[in-house]
Scaffold this active site. Structure first.
Site, PDB file in Angstrom:
ATOM      1  N   GLY A  26       0.856  -1.267   0.051  1.00  0.00           N
ATOM      2  CA  GLY A  26      -0.153   0.019  -0.114  1.00  0.00           C
ATOM      3  C   GLY A  26       0.841   1.318  -0.035  1.00  0.00           C
ATOM      4  N   GLN A  49       3.043  10.006   1.679  1.00  0.00           N
ATOM      5  CA  GLN A  49       4.273   9.393   1.561  1.00  0.00           C
ATOM      6  C   GLN A  49       5.176   9.666   0.406  1.00  0.00           C
ATOM      7  OE1 GLN A  49       2.304   5.354   2.270  1.00  0.00           O
ATOM      8  NE2 GLN A  49       4.561   5.197   3.203  1.00  0.00           N
ATOM      9  N   CYS A  51       6.585   0.002   7.397  1.00  0.00           N
ATOM     10  CA  CYS A  51       6.117   1.001   6.659  1.00  0.00           C
ATOM     11  C   CYS A  51       7.411   1.512   5.710  1.00  0.00           C
ATOM     12  CB  CYS A  51       5.711   2.278   7.406  1.00  0.00           C
ATOM     13  SG  CYS A  51       4.923   3.686   6.652  1.00  0.00           S
ATOM     14  N   LEU A  52       7.040   1.736   4.377  1.00  0.00           N
ATOM     15  CA  LEU A  52       7.992   2.421   3.627  1.00  0.00           C
ATOM     16  C   LEU A  52       8.776   3.712   4.011  1.00  0.00           C
ATOM     17  CD1 LEU A  52       6.384   1.818   0.183  1.00  0.00           C
ATOM     18  CD2 LEU A  52       8.148   0.320   0.922  1.00  0.00           C
ATOM     19  N   HIS A 112      -3.895   1.136   7.813  1.00  0.00           N
ATOM     20  CA  HIS A 112      -2.586   1.801   7.892  1.00  0.00           C
ATOM     21  C   HIS A 112      -2.485   2.728   6.874  1.00  0.00           C
ATOM     22  CE1 HIS A 112       1.878   1.212   7.935  1.00  0.00           C
ATOM     23  NE2 HIS A 112       1.829   1.859   7.106  1.00  0.00           N
ATOM     24  N   GLU A 113      -2.867   2.706   5.523  1.00  0.00           N
ATOM     25  CA  GLU A 113      -2.801   3.830   4.570  1.00  0.00           C
ATOM     26  C   GLU A 113      -3.802   4.804   5.039  1.00  0.00           C
ATOM     27  OE1 GLU A 113      -0.528   3.642   2.736  1.00  0.00           O
ATOM     28  OE2 GLU A 113      -0.010   1.524   3.047  1.00  0.00           O
ATOM     29  N   HIS A 134      -2.291   7.214   7.284  1.00  0.00           N
ATOM     30  CA  HIS A 134      -1.346   8.325   6.723  1.00  0.00           C
ATOM     31  C   HIS A 134      -2.072   9.607   6.285  1.00  0.00           C
ATOM     32  CE1 HIS A 134       2.504   6.509   6.639  1.00  0.00           C
ATOM     33  NE2 HIS A 134       2.001   5.043   5.928  1.00  0.00           N
TER      34      HIS A 134
END
Length: 172
Positions: free
Chosen positions: A45, A50, A89-90, A131-132, A135
């Site tokens: 995702g 991000q 997480c990226l 999670h997304e 953000h």
């Protein structure tokens, strides 16, 4: 086009994302680039903040090849049952910790065609979508871990933040 992933400490990750008012060519291009970036970075995702874009958009693929392009999502928990899953997480590279989230959710959003979509998600897909969504609300998964777990990674987070601020020449 592959976007650069913003890392922990970047101020945009702590801004609530702006609602998308109109799905136009620019938004469609952002969505396509986000999907490309998600696959290139081996993520499941990716949210617009991000990649430095303050829009209420995220993309995801739970590993089944079904790509969701999610615009202006609203998430409603459908159960009080929580599931615990190790998340990464990226934007917070190298850190993986257990997070508790509702097991089943309803997600209402617009897709890239401007159609209203209502979807129930559970398990891994529910985790990814929450999670997304976080953000978009300026919340990172490390904000949701236990105080003990947070203490264990605090030095690593501080060093990530310093590195990000230094790379981006941002004053703390």
């Amino acid at each position: 086009m592959i976007y650069e992933i913003r890392k922990y400490g970047d101020p945009i990750l702590r801004e609530v994302a702006q609602k998308v008012e109109k799905i136009d060519d620019e938004i469609l291009e952002i969505l396509d680039n986000m999907v490309e970036t998600m696959y290139e970075t081996k993520g499941v995702g990716l949210a617009a903040p991000q990649v430095g874009i303050s829009k209420r958009i995220f993309v995801c693929d739970q590993g089944d090849g079904v790509v969701r392009k999610v615009i202006n999502p609203v998430i409603t928990p459908l159960t009080e049952n929580l599931i615990e899953c190790e998340e990464g997480c990226l934007s917070v590279p190298g850190i993986y910790k257990k997070v508790q989230r509702p097991e089943k959710i309803r997600v209402e959003y617009m897709n890239e065609k401007g159609e209203e979509v209502t979807e129930e998600a559970e398990g891994f897909l529910a985790i990814i979508m929450q999670h997304e969504f976080d953000h978009l609300e300026a919340v990172l998964f490390v904000d949701k871990i236990s105080p003990i777990a947070k203490r264990m990674i605090s030095k690593k987070l501080q060093s990530l933040k310093k590195e990000t601020l230094r790379e981006n020449k941002i004053e703390e």
